[in-house]
Design an enzyme around this catalytic site. Structure first.
Site, PDB file in Angstrom:
ATOM      1  CG  ASP A 188      -1.210  -2.873 -17.491  1.00 17.49           C
ATOM      2  OD1 ASP A 188      -1.377  -4.025 -17.040  1.00 17.49           O
ATOM      3  OD2 ASP A 188      -1.961  -2.356 -18.337  1.00 17.49           O
ATOM      4  CB  CYS A 243      12.819   7.726  11.717  1.00 17.74           C
ATOM      5  SG  CYS A 243      14.086   8.989  11.726  1.00 17.74           S
ATOM      6  CG  ASP A 265      -1.063  -6.041 -12.557  1.00 24.47           C
ATOM      7  OD1 ASP A 265      -1.313  -7.234 -12.351  1.00 24.47           O
ATOM      8  OD2 ASP A 265      -1.159  -5.505 -13.680  1.00 24.47           O
ATOM      9  CB  CYS A 308      16.686   7.018   8.390  1.00 17.29           C
ATOM     10  SG  CYS A 308      16.693   7.287  10.177  1.00 17.29           S
ATOM     11  CG  ASP A 359      -0.603  -8.000 -15.893  1.00 13.81           C
ATOM     12  OD1 ASP A 359      -1.323  -8.980 -15.646  1.00 13.81           O
ATOM     13  OD2 ASP A 359      -0.998  -6.997 -16.514  1.00 13.81           O
TER      14      ASP A 359
END
Length: 728
Positions: A627, A47, A631, A44, A447
């Site tokens: 993709d 933490c 990127d 979490c 993109d």
């Protein structure tokens, strides 16, 4: 007056070189080292903060970052800091830690953790059903010795089952208490333990009621929520690891005309490296010999290869396509562009993992309130009745009835329902908080090549070219693997054209293909090679003898649903941007074609990531859709990210959501679904709160036994799950 420092000059070259060499060695020795630690107990935002503060406080540590998805800490520290020192630091604050081997993936541990949770859930469910059957007999009127026998049998089933199945809660609660902290597992553990203690007390005194079934049901429901949460996290892997896997392990070093294969770690700046056709660049450098076509999609995302010749700069990870190249290294190892891209991704992933989910936010207030309330109920009833049995029963009932089972299921139940709905629409949700972040999106960045477009060139003007030229171009193109040649060949054959009789066909790496037709030299290739003017769009040029060159113009076909997705996003009030590594005319043409007002061309990976980060700094919540490997850093830096299933591995694993089909229209639907999902999550929190407002006073007043509390808790969990199913 200002004193001017003069360099020492010596007639002895060694005397001059020695101090410089010593200074360089000292500088190298003082460079920070990077230490990676596996921290399986992190789960979490609290933490993350605790671990980073503890590591940063250790002498010699410059910085520390925790990646929640990978359960991993990355530390920049002075050379004298040893990994075992940092392991002891984390163990001191209650976290198990191990030095991480960079070549070891976390998938095995993740799979093992999932199998263990599922096994504990199955055991708890099986035991719970059996104890419920025994409880039915008691509720039906079993009395005296028969009732006691059923209670003891229930105890014999429940105690070892809870000791085994409840370990995830017990371990986390103990680690928190040992270091003076509270988390959600503390009230869970107290509720389970008090239910067992109360049940054993009642059974030993031949009491009418025991609550072993309540303790088991509690354990089962909480494990179900924990397993659902684990499954949403388990799919996510590190994009940085995928990028690192592209680094070439060995290279061909050329020394005095002799070729020798060596590990990349042995290369130094200035070395000559031979890269054969089909090979990936092992270093950043400059071509000193050879000509070829180079696939730069790693950096730019564009599928059209570029010319590579002497003087051309190349980057690690780019692919040499057609001819051998000799490259002089200008950056090796950690200094290459590929490695720096992996670092960008790792930093961005760590930053995104700091996102605090709605459940985490609610948990911060929940645990202390439950403990205080239960303690006050125990003290109050003991002072009122001086009956330890009554006070213990009521304290247990308060803890059980307020146990965060509904709170724990509120998010996983909705996430599972929403994930199922989007999966049917062709989208796979990978990250546990992706839906919550997607609901906050106000800016969408696309993109171009491979995302908005199919990533494959198509001939635009075949109907404007003569049959003769098409036949000659087909003869030259059909033997080449260049993407434009492949596209031209497919289009010409589909239109029914036959190849002309062209002789002596040969491919010239980096330029194109040539041959002889009816005594004339014919060429198909780059504009400069055939002495043709450059066009703003992609083109392959055909020249027959001394005739004027003929252009075959290409465009990139839009993906299905691209226009619909952008229109729907703009109608929903989202700002839409286009960022691409392609040329300015191509990007501007695409932006105008789709009605996208904001665009950025010729962007490298760092440019995209920096622009996304700048938007975040302005307070925007960015959805990145991309993709390519170029990127990846931007996908990881965005508030939430989507990539098509056709994307490269590193892009897919860096994204939160994967688009399974080729249609982009589900993206807008995903944004709408995310908004609905967050509303359902908030409704679930409201249901859990309302339930507590009604149930807690009843438990504190003594009107709810631990068994009734367990039934009420189960009812609230079922209500939360049913509300989540409304999303379907």
């Amino acid at each position: 007056m200002t004193a001017t420092m003069r360099p020492n000059i010596s007639a002895c070259p060694a005397c001059s070189a020695a101090p410089a060499a010593e200074a360089l060695a000292e500088q190298e020795a003082q460079k920070d080292v990077r230490i990676a630690l596996s921290v399986p107990g992190v789960h979490c935002a609290a933490c993350i903060t605790t671990i980073e503060k503890a590591l940063a406080a250790h002498p010699g540590v410059e910085s520390a970052r925790v990646n929640l998805t990978l359960k991993r800490a990355t530390v920049e520290a002075a050379p004298e800091v040893r990994p075992e020192d940092l392991v002891r630091v984390l163990e001191h604050i209650g976290y198990e830690a191990h030095e991480l081997d960079a070549g070891t993936l976390s998938a095995t541990e993740t799979d093992r953790a999932g199998r263990e949770l599922l096994m504990r859930l199955a055991v708890a469910g099986f035991a719970s059903m059996n104890v419920m059957l025994l409880s039915v007999s008691v509720w039906s009127g079993a009395a005296d010795a028969t009732r006691d026998m059923f209670h003891w049998i229930s105890a014999a089933i429940a105690l070892p089952t809870i000791a085994f199945s409840g370990q995830p809660f017990f371990r986390n609660a103990w680690a928190a208490l040992k270091h003076g902290r509270l988390n959600m597992d503390v009230p869970i553990t107290l509720a389970i333990v008090l239910a067992l203690v109360t049940s054993l007390w009642e059974t030993s005194l031949s009491g009418k009621h025991a609550y072993f079934d309540a303790a088991l049901a509690l354990t089962f429901f909480l494990l179900a929520g924990r397993y659902l949460d684990h499954r949403t996290r388990a799919i996510a892997r590190s994009a940085a690891e995928e990028l690192a896997a592209l680094e070439v392990p060995r290279a061909i070093r050329v020394t005095a005309g002799e070729e020798r294969q060596v590990p990349v770690s042995e290369l130094a700046v200035g070395d000559l490296v031979l890269v054969r056709p089909g090979g990936r660049m092992p270093v950043d450098g400059e071509i000193v010999e050879g000509r070829s076509e180079i696939d730069r999609s790693l950096l730019t995302g564009e599928t059209i290869p570029v010319y590579g010749g002497p003087g051309q700069a190349v980057s690690a990870g780019e692919v040499n396509l057609t001819g051998p190249l000799t490259v002089r290294a200008t950056a090796v190892g950690d200094e290459t562009s590929l490695h720096r891209m992996a670092d960008l991704v790792a930093i961005a992933e760590s930053g995104r993992s700091r996102y605090t989910s709605l459940a985490d936010s609610a948990a911060k207030l929940y645990a202390p309130g439950v403990h205080i309330l239960s303690a006050l109920a125990f003290v109050g009833w003991y002072l009122y009745t001086f009956d330890m049995r009554t006070a213990l029963n009521i304290a247990a009932a308060v803890l059980i009835i307020t146990c965060p089972c509904a709170l724990g299921l509120a998010v996983p139940a909705v996430t599972t329902a929403a994930s199922g709905r989007l999966f049917r629409r062709g989208m796979l949700i990978k990250h546990s908080t992706a839906l919550e972040r997607l609901a906050q999106v106000d800016t969408v960045v696309f993109d171009k090549t491979g995302t908005l477009t199919a990533g494959t060139p198509e001939v635009m003007n075949l109907d404007q070219v003569t049959s003769r030229d098409i036949g000659i171009a087909l003869a030259l193109a059909q033997g080449s693997s260049h993407p434009l040649s492949v596209s031209l060949t497919a289009a010409a054959r589909a239109a029914g054209f036959e190849a002309a009789e062209v002789e002596d066909i040969s491919e010239v790496p980096g330029y194109g293909t040539r041959g002889r037709w009816q005594g004339h030299e014919v060429r198909l290739g780059r504009a400069a090679w055939v002495e043709a003017p450059r066009l703003s769009r992609t083109a392959a040029w055909l020249r027959v003898g001394d005739e004027s060159p003929q252009a075959f113009e290409f465009t990139d076909r839009l993906r299905a649903g691209a226009e619909a997705a952008i229109v729907a996003l703009k109608d929903a009030g989202k700002d839409v941007y286009l960022m691409s590594g392609d040329s300015t005319p191509a990007v501007e043409d695409m932006a105008n074609r789709l009605g996208i007002p904001h665009w950025l061309a010729e962007a490298l990976p760092a440019d995209k990531a920096a622009r996304v980060q700048a938007m975040a700094d302005e307070g925007r919540h960015v959805l990145m859709v991309g993709d390519g490997l170029n990127d990846t850093a931007a996908l990881a830096a965005a508030h939430v990210s989507i990539s098509p299933a056709s994307a490269l591995d590193a892009a897919r694993v860096a994204s939160d959501i994967v688009l399974l089909g080729g249609d982009l229209s589900p993206i807008a639907d995903a944004v709408r679904t995310a908004g609905s999902a967050v509303r359902r999550i908030r409704e679930n929190f409201q249901i859990a709160t309302l339930y507590n407002v009604i149930a807690v006073p009843l438990a504190v007043a003594g009107f709810a036994t631990p068994l009734i509390a367990a039934l009420a808790m189960s009812a609230s969990s079922i209500t939360v799950s049913l509300n989540a199913l409304r999303l379907r």
